[in-house]
Scaffold this motif. Structure first.
Motif, short mmCIF file in Angstrom:
data_model
loop_
_atom_site.label_atom_id
_atom_site.label_comp_id
_atom_site.label_asym_id
_atom_site.label_seq_id
_atom_site.Cartn_x
_atom_site.Cartn_y
_atom_site.Cartn_z
N ALA A 86 0.84 -1.21 0.00
CA ALA A 86 0.00 0.00 0.00
C ALA A 86 0.87 1.26 0.00
N MET A 87 1.90 1.25 0.81
CA MET A 87 2.80 2.39 0.87
C MET A 87 3.56 2.56 -0.43
N LEU A 88 4.06 1.47 -1.00
CA LEU A 88 4.81 1.54 -2.25
C LEU A 88 3.93 1.98 -3.42
N ALA A 89 2.67 1.57 -3.41
CA ALA A 89 1.74 2.01 -4.46
C ALA A 89 1.54 3.52 -4.40
N ALA A 90 1.46 4.06 -3.19
CA ALA A 90 1.31 5.51 -3.04
C ALA A 90 2.55 6.23 -3.54
N LEU A 91 3.72 5.69 -3.22
CA LEU A 91 4.97 6.30 -3.70
C LEU A 91 5.02 6.30 -5.22
N ALA A 92 4.59 5.19 -5.82
CA ALA A 92 4.61 5.09 -7.28
C ALA A 92 3.67 6.10 -7.93
N SER A 93 2.56 6.42 -7.25
CA SER A 93 1.59 7.37 -7.80
C SER A 93 2.11 8.80 -7.78
N TYR A 94 2.91 9.14 -6.76
CA TYR A 94 3.41 10.51 -6.61
C TYR A 94 4.88 10.48 -6.20
N PRO A 95 5.78 10.07 -7.10
CA PRO A 95 7.18 9.86 -6.74
C PRO A 95 7.92 11.12 -6.31
N ASN A 96 7.51 12.27 -6.79
CA ASN A 96 8.19 13.51 -6.41
C ASN A 96 7.65 14.11 -5.13
N GLN A 97 6.43 13.73 -4.77
CA GLN A 97 5.77 14.31 -3.60
C GLN A 97 6.01 13.50 -2.34
N PHE A 98 6.23 12.20 -2.47
CA PHE A 98 6.28 11.31 -1.31
C PHE A 98 7.63 10.62 -1.18
#
Length: 302
Positions: A86-98
């Protein structure tokens, strides 16, 4: 889905749409938040002790917009164990923000760690609060082994620990291989006071640039409700020790809160009331996180 709801359901965050009075600096980072769910897509671990209501990436993005915060660090919550999807999916969605802080199994390969680094992970979280046997003290051998694995990546080790339980904290970590990050002001309940030996050890590590402190979760470590006056002295002590090693976070979605649920706008304004100097706010909210989590620097006008 029975496994999803086998542990007690905890409170959901306050849904009121309300922005804080404080205007956060451009490039500010919420350095402690969790993505939980959707459970139908990312099931929780069976061995968890609580079940959070879904606190999804979409909901969190809405929160950041409401608060006026640009970037964030997503920390792996205990309900997922070492399943970081779940955390990695969020990072993949917004790589510059997270950026991310993961929880790993000791058997993880160096290739998998490198893959996490490319995804935006910059630290490993170790929870020693919920261990069953504390008689032997901190599991320093295991923590050192993890630290040596992540040292080549430039990562840190985030420790969730009640520092008041470890009066020799400073000497124990004097020569630790990587930077340490302590959540929730060291998770020392206000009743122990600022003269507690473990908290004094944390301050020593701060002064010696051996540790970072997250100014998070004040509501978790004092008995009263907002504005958590018992925590003001702890806030002063960490600032006095080393403001260059402090970071702030919301702790959204505030899992396992068993008293009055804080509103995130109020938590932002509490930070503003504790840190009134605008230059120091920028240091804690933007400059320090850029260094620790490898965010690109952003020129601010505030």
């Amino acid at each position: 889905m029975n496994s999803t709801y086998s542990a007690p359901l905890c409170q959901a965050p306050d849904p009121e749409i309300r922005s804080p009075k404080i205007a956060f600096t451009t490039g500010a980072v919420d350095c402690h938040a969790h993505i939980c769910g959707p459970a139908v897509e990312f099931p929780y671990a069976k061995e968890r002790i609580y079940t959070p209501p879904d606190a999804t990436l979409v909901q969190y993005q809405s929160l950041l917009a409401m608060l006026g915060i640009d970037r964030a660090v997503l920390v792996q919550p205990s309900v997922y164990g070492t399943d970081n999807r779940a955390m990695l999916a969020a990072l993949a969605s917004y790589p510059n923000q997270f950026r991310g802080v993961a929880v790993i199994d000791p058997s993880i390969t160096d290739t998998e760690l490198e893959s996490m680094h490319q995804a935006g992970v910059r630290g490993i979280r170790c929870n020693v609060v919920d261990v069953s046997d504390k008689s032997a003290g901190l599991p320093i051998a295991q923590l050192t082994a993890i630290a040596k694995r992540i040292q080549p990546l430039g990562w840190h080790l985030e420790l969730l620990a009640h520092v008041n339980e470890y009066p020799n904290l400073a000497s124990t970590f004097a020569d630790f291989p990587v930077d340490l990050v302590f959540g929730h002001f060291g998770y020392c309940h206000a009743k122990h006071g600022i003269n507690d030996k473990g908290f004094e050890g944390l301050l020593e590590l701060l002064r010696n640039n051996k540790a970072w402190v997250k100014m998070t979760g004040a509501y978790r470590i004092c008995d009263g409700d907002f504005p958590y006056e018992d925590m003001r002295a702890f806030n002063y002590e960490v600032i006095h020790a080393n403001s260059q090693r402090l970071i702030w976070g919301s702790d959204w979605p505030h899992v396992m809160v068993k008293k009055q649920m804080p509103h995130d706008a109020d938590l932002c304004d509490l930070f503003g009331s504790w840190i009134t100097d605008t230059s120091l706010r920028k240091t804690i909210l933007s400059d320090n996180p850029c260094m620790l989590y490898d965010f690109p620097a952003i020129t601010t006008n505030q």
